[in-house]
Design a protein around this motif. Structure first.
Motif, PDB file in Angstrom:
ATOM      1  N   PHE A 392      -7.604  -6.148  35.714  1.00 20.33           N
ATOM      2  CA  PHE A 392      -6.414  -5.298  35.475  1.00 20.33           C
ATOM      3  C   PHE A 392      -5.097  -6.034  34.907  1.00 20.33           C
ATOM      4  O   PHE A 392      -4.768  -5.711  33.586  1.00 20.33           O
ATOM      5  CB  PHE A 392      -6.193  -4.593  36.616  1.00 20.33           C
ATOM      6  CG  PHE A 392      -4.865  -3.444  36.197  1.00 20.33           C
ATOM      7  CD1 PHE A 392      -5.107  -2.414  35.699  1.00 20.33           C
ATOM      8  CD2 PHE A 392      -3.942  -3.568  36.898  1.00 20.33           C
ATOM      9  CE1 PHE A 392      -4.110  -1.523  35.257  1.00 20.33           C
ATOM     10  CE2 PHE A 392      -2.400  -2.747  36.606  1.00 20.33           C
ATOM     11  CZ  PHE A 392      -2.776  -1.663  35.805  1.00 20.33           C
ATOM     12  N   GLU A 393      -4.964  -7.092  35.310  1.00 18.80           N
ATOM     13  CA  GLU A 393      -3.984  -7.885  34.791  1.00 18.80           C
ATOM     14  C   GLU A 393      -4.155  -8.508  33.324  1.00 18.80           C
ATOM     15  O   GLU A 393      -3.250  -8.607  32.547  1.00 18.80           O
ATOM     16  CB  GLU A 393      -3.426  -9.091  35.670  1.00 18.80           C
ATOM     17  CG  GLU A 393      -2.959  -8.652  37.089  1.00 18.80           C
ATOM     18  CD  GLU A 393      -4.001  -8.143  37.991  1.00 18.80           C
ATOM     19  OE1 GLU A 393      -3.456  -7.612  39.078  1.00 18.80           O
ATOM     20  OE2 GLU A 393      -5.103  -8.191  37.729  1.00 18.80           O
ATOM     21  N   GLU A 394      -5.306  -8.757  33.289  1.00 16.43           N
ATOM     22  CA  GLU A 394      -5.631  -9.390  31.990  1.00 16.43           C
ATOM     23  C   GLU A 394      -5.800  -8.261  30.980  1.00 16.43           C
ATOM     24  O   GLU A 394      -5.255  -8.417  29.683  1.00 16.43           O
ATOM     25  CB  GLU A 394      -7.043  -9.995  32.018  1.00 16.43           C
ATOM     26  CG  GLU A 394      -6.997 -11.545  32.596  1.00 16.43           C
ATOM     27  CD  GLU A 394      -8.280 -11.889  32.784  1.00 16.43           C
ATOM     28  OE1 GLU A 394      -8.295 -13.402  32.825  1.00 16.43           O
ATOM     29  OE2 GLU A 394      -9.272 -11.447  33.024  1.00 16.43           O
ATOM     30  N   ILE A 395      -6.055  -7.100  31.170  1.00 16.61           N
ATOM     31  CA  ILE A 395      -6.122  -5.860  30.309  1.00 16.61           C
ATOM     32  C   ILE A 395      -4.830  -5.618  29.869  1.00 16.61           C
ATOM     33  O   ILE A 395      -4.380  -5.381  28.728  1.00 16.61           O
ATOM     34  CB  ILE A 395      -6.736  -4.759  30.830  1.00 16.61           C
ATOM     35  CG1 ILE A 395      -8.349  -5.228  30.829  1.00 16.61           C
ATOM     36  CG2 ILE A 395      -6.430  -3.470  30.040  1.00 16.61           C
ATOM     37  CD1 ILE A 395      -9.216  -3.821  31.777  1.00 16.61           C
ATOM     38  N   ARG A 396      -3.589  -5.737  30.908  1.00 13.69           N
ATOM     39  CA  ARG A 396      -2.275  -5.412  30.575  1.00 13.69           C
ATOM     40  C   ARG A 396      -1.639  -6.644  29.765  1.00 13.69           C
ATOM     41  O   ARG A 396      -0.977  -6.198  28.809  1.00 13.69           O
ATOM     42  CB  ARG A 396      -1.515  -5.387  31.920  1.00 13.69           C
ATOM     43  CG  ARG A 396      -1.880  -4.126  32.776  1.00 13.69           C
ATOM     44  CD  ARG A 396      -0.728  -3.939  33.823  1.00 13.69           C
ATOM     45  NE  ARG A 396       0.754  -3.889  33.256  1.00 13.69           N
ATOM     46  CZ  ARG A 396       1.546  -4.555  33.473  1.00 13.69           C
ATOM     47  NH1 ARG A 396       1.577  -5.717  33.923  1.00 13.69           N
ATOM     48  NH2 ARG A 396       2.936  -4.161  32.827  1.00 13.69           N
ATOM     49  N   GLY A 400      -0.134  -6.019  25.774  1.00 15.49           N
ATOM     50  CA  GLY A 400       1.081  -6.821  25.487  1.00 15.49           C
ATOM     51  C   GLY A 400       0.609  -7.394  24.040  1.00 15.49           C
ATOM     52  O   GLY A 400       1.800  -7.429  23.130  1.00 15.49           O
ATOM     53  N   ILE A 401      -0.269  -8.035  24.185  1.00 12.10           N
ATOM     54  CA  ILE A 401      -0.552  -8.838  22.495  1.00 12.10           C
ATOM     55  C   ILE A 401      -0.793  -7.592  21.502  1.00 12.10           C
ATOM     56  O   ILE A 401      -0.182  -7.846  20.590  1.00 12.10           O
ATOM     57  CB  ILE A 401      -1.946  -9.512  22.765  1.00 12.10           C
ATOM     58  CG1 ILE A 401      -1.748 -10.618  23.810  1.00 12.10           C
ATOM     59  CG2 ILE A 401      -2.316 -10.102  21.534  1.00 12.10           C
ATOM     60  CD1 ILE A 401      -2.968 -11.430  24.130  1.00 12.10           C
ATOM     61  N   SER A 402      -1.319  -6.631  21.874  1.00 11.12           N
ATOM     62  CA  SER A 402      -1.623  -5.424  20.999  1.00 11.12           C
ATOM     63  C   SER A 402      -0.173  -5.091  20.514  1.00 11.12           C
ATOM     64  O   SER A 402      -0.095  -5.038  19.213  1.00 11.12           O
ATOM     65  CB  SER A 402      -2.291  -4.533  21.499  1.00 11.12           C
ATOM     66  OG  SER A 402      -2.402  -3.444  20.670  1.00 11.12           O
ATOM     67  N   GLN A 436       3.022 -12.523  27.559  1.00 15.52           N
ATOM     68  CA  GLN A 436       3.439 -13.044  28.904  1.00 15.52           C
ATOM     69  C   GLN A 436       4.898 -12.892  29.152  1.00 15.52           C
ATOM     70  O   GLN A 436       5.642 -12.685  30.145  1.00 15.52           O
ATOM     71  CB  GLN A 436       2.728 -14.191  29.389  1.00 15.52           C
ATOM     72  CG  GLN A 436       1.225 -14.097  29.550  1.00 15.52           C
ATOM     73  CD  GLN A 436       0.425 -15.298  29.884  1.00 15.52           C
ATOM     74  OE1 GLN A 436       0.816 -15.897  30.901  1.00 15.52           O
ATOM     75  NE2 GLN A 436      -0.031 -16.013  28.914  1.00 15.52           N
ATOM     76  N   PHE A 437       5.641 -13.635  28.018  1.00 21.09           N
ATOM     77  CA  PHE A 437       7.098 -13.668  28.143  1.00 21.09           C
ATOM     78  C   PHE A 437       7.725 -12.406  28.093  1.00 21.09           C
ATOM     79  O   PHE A 437       8.528 -12.203  28.837  1.00 21.09           O
ATOM     80  CB  PHE A 437       7.535 -14.686  26.918  1.00 21.09           C
ATOM     81  CG  PHE A 437       9.169 -14.861  27.063  1.00 21.09           C
ATOM     82  CD1 PHE A 437       9.991 -15.479  27.936  1.00 21.09           C
ATOM     83  CD2 PHE A 437       9.614 -14.004  26.012  1.00 21.09           C
ATOM     84  CE1 PHE A 437      11.371 -15.425  27.633  1.00 21.09           C
ATOM     85  CE2 PHE A 437      11.160 -13.966  25.690  1.00 21.09           C
ATOM     86  CZ  PHE A 437      11.839 -14.666  26.616  1.00 21.09           C
ATOM     87  N   PHE A 460      11.929 -16.552  23.208  1.00 21.34           N
ATOM     88  CA  PHE A 460      10.824 -17.224  23.375  1.00 21.34           C
ATOM     89  C   PHE A 460      10.241 -18.468  22.753  1.00 21.34           C
ATOM     90  O   PHE A 460      10.005 -19.538  23.280  1.00 21.34           O
ATOM     91  CB  PHE A 460       9.707 -16.114  22.754  1.00 21.34           C
ATOM     92  CG  PHE A 460       8.172 -16.731  22.775  1.00 21.34           C
ATOM     93  CD1 PHE A 460       7.468 -17.154  23.749  1.00 21.34           C
ATOM     94  CD2 PHE A 460       7.605 -16.997  21.476  1.00 21.34           C
ATOM     95  CE1 PHE A 460       6.234 -17.683  23.834  1.00 21.34           C
ATOM     96  CE2 PHE A 460       6.395 -17.517  21.469  1.00 21.34           C
ATOM     97  CZ  PHE A 460       5.781 -17.936  22.498  1.00 21.34           C
ATOM     98  N   ALA A 461      11.026 -18.689  21.478  1.00 23.37           N
ATOM     99  CA  ALA A 461      10.771 -19.839  20.979  1.00 23.37           C
ATOM    100  C   ALA A 461      11.532 -21.067  21.606  1.00 23.37           C
ATOM    101  O   ALA A 461      11.175 -22.214  21.469  1.00 23.37           O
ATOM    102  CB  ALA A 461      11.035 -19.820  19.536  1.00 23.37           C
TER     103      ALA A 461
END
Length: 558
Positions: A392-396, A400-402, A436-437, A460-461
């Motif tokens: 579930f955490e990886e799908i979330r 976020g990537i999407s 993730q950030f 982030f950078a």
């Protein structure tokens, strides 16, 4: 008898295709008074109910999809309370499966039309208006007293031209910014996760019918025509004939096609090289970069051919390329998904869309999900919650990537910054780390303004980079920010001003037009980002900002 055809769109800009087709198919029935009501899910429920009730219809037919069925059922129940004698009919892909159970649970629904609806709806309305029996009508589930009865399925209509054109009948709102159109039904592929896999084969309208409809759309000046064909180029020669017709007759409309890139032929690519920039947009379902994963969902595709043809589209044509991935297919873990994303980034697509898998009713994916132990939401849109390969955490994390792909990659506002990131390590890794950030910093909690997005990317950078790498990213972010608009007001903290705004005398080629405002901004960068690859030397760059009423902002870099 008054008939109301209604649906709830996800956005106002959408125009219904299903309802005009139904109205056109039933238009010759005698003594029927028709109206079409297109609403949106964003309106207040009380306002929606008031509009439906005000029609005083004897029969209300709702077109149902995953985004509107829950609200439609609530409205149908309330409408039944207000007008108990109203005959309420549901149709569409979301209610075509499990119709018996839905009617048992919801007493407000009098009938559900399953599958393709033109012939079933015509026979249903004819029976209702003339007092006929419903038991002989194929493809419907209906209520008879306290009993719910599901009649046998109806076969697909073999001759699509038998459905009168809703465009010729002027039943489609051509003033909407986006108008849907179809030249065929069905799909040559049998992907387990797609509703199109339920029907085998492809049926096409005649070429004469297609050209007549397209002529009307182009002459009306429709802004964007979105083809609803599941795989428009299933027949390469047919696709070329339609594309050539559009090229010869178009007056400024834009066209969106869903295609299979691996089916493009040399003749297709040669013709597409003639398409002006901005006229054609291709949506291409890659779905996954894993051959074994695609095989598990019966997606028969040559990824090598697909990637090669996408590369040709990007290098030899001006077609806008939109690539799709489905996250959560069988066998694909998070590293596998990131590899799929990287494969698409390497193609330099104009737009990359990532959607978590939806386990739709009626698809073979439901059986696969049960067999493999998927967890997915029981309510629409049936999004996956966990798979044997993704937590579930990886799908979330993927969601976020999407979102970042949409905000950063697809927006086109960060092209320079992304080039700098890509020189460090794969963009898929950058987007994963950034997601993730953003999540840990609570940045996904609401809408981000453009200035806030620039500031967040800088934050982030700033993590874990040496001074040289950080200054290169600062320079790139400043360059991209200057391209979004004249730098003034509340600028992000990383933005270091150049020598300041200047108003030089414009050379003849930059003279302003009547009513146009031209502004200039000059800034020195540590490297020249106008080149690919950029020159590692200081460069003084002038940005020219042109604005005029109704023309928007144009930015030129000197």
């Amino acid at each position: 008898m008054k008939i109301l055809l209604a649906t709830l769109h996800a956005k106002y800009v959408h125009a219904s295709l299903a309802l005009p087709y139904l109205a056109s198919a039933c238009a010759t029935l005698p003594e029927l008074d028709w109206s079409i009501l297109e609403l949106t899910v964003n309106e207040l429920p009380d306002q929606l109910l008031a509009k439906l009730y005000a029609e005083r219809a004897d029969v209300v037919m709702f077109s149902c999809y995953i985004w509107n069925t829950e609200l439609t059922l609530k409205l149908a129940s309330d409408l039944k309370q207000l007008a108990p004698n109203t005959f309420i009919v549901l149709g569409g892909p979301e209610v075509s499966f499990g119709s018996f159970e839905m009617m048992v649970r919801n007493g407000a629904i009098d009938c559900i039309v399953r599958g393709e609806g033109e012939e079933s709806c015509r026979e249903l309305l004819q029976a209702l208006s003339q007092g006929g029996a419903l038991e002989e009508i194929a493809g419907i589930t209906y209520r008879e007293g306290e009993e719910v009865i599901a009649n046998p399925e109806r076969g697909a209509l073999s001759d699509l031209d038998r459905i009168p054109s809703p465009f010729a009948a002027r039943l489609v709102d051509l003033k909407k910014p986006l108008v849907y159109y179809e030249t065929s039904r069905g799909c040559p592929f049998s992907c387990a996760f797609c509703m199109s896999s339920i029907e085998s084969g492809v049926r096409s309208f005649s070429m004469a019918r297609i050209k007549a409809d397209l002529t009307q759309l182009m002459e009306a000046g429709v802004q964007t025509v979105k083809l609803a064909d599941r795989t428009f180029n299933y027949d390469a020669r047919r696709a070329n004939e339609i594309w050539r017709f559009i090229l010869e007759h178009n007056r400024g409309s834009k066209f969106h096609f869903e295609i299979a890139a691996e089916l493009l032929t040399e003749e297709n690519l040669n013709l597409l090289a003639q398409v002006p920039a901005g006229m054609f947009r291709f949506e291409i379902g890659v779905q996954s970069g894993g051959e074994e994963t695609l095989a598990k969902v019966e997606r028969k595709s040559s990824l090598d051919k697909l990637y090669a043809n996408v590369a040709r589209l990007k290098s030899a044509t001006a077609v806008t390329v939109h690539l799709d991935l489905v996250a959560g297919l069988p066998g694909e873990s998070l590293p596998g998904f990131l590899a799929s994303v990287q494969g698409l980034c390497a193609l330099d697509a104009d737009h990359i869309q990532v959607e978590p898998l939806k386990v739709l009713k009626g698809t073979a994916m439901r059986g696969i999900a049960r067999k493999e132990g998927y967890a997915y939401a029981e309510a629409a849109p049936y999004k996956i919650l966990r798979t044997p390969w993704l937590s579930f955490e990886e799908i979330r994390r993927i969601e976020g990537i999407s979102r970042l792909l949409d905000l950063v990659y697809n927006s086109g506002r960060f092209a320079t910054t992304l080039r700098v990131f890509a020189a460090e390590r794969p963009l898929s890794q950058i987007f994963d780390e950034a997601a993730q950030f953003f999540d840990s910093a609570g940045l996904f909690a609401g809408n981000l303004s453009l200035a806030s997005l620039f500031e967040a990317l800088w934050r982030f950078a700033s993590r874990g980079r040496d001074d040289e790498a950080l200054e290169r990213l600062r320079d790139a972010l400043c360059f991209d920010l200057c391209l979004t608009g004249y730098p003034s007001g509340n600028l992000p903290g990383f933005f270091t001003p150049g020598p300041g705004p200047v108003e030089p005398v414009a050379p003849p080629r930059l003279q302003s037009k009547p009513g146009e405002r031209v502004r200039y901004y000059r800034r020195t960068f540590a490297r020249d980002y106008r080149c690919t690859p950029w020159r590692e030397e200081p460069a003084s760059v002038t940005f020219v900002y042109r604005s005029a009423p109704g023309a928007g902002l144009q930015v030129q870099v000197l």
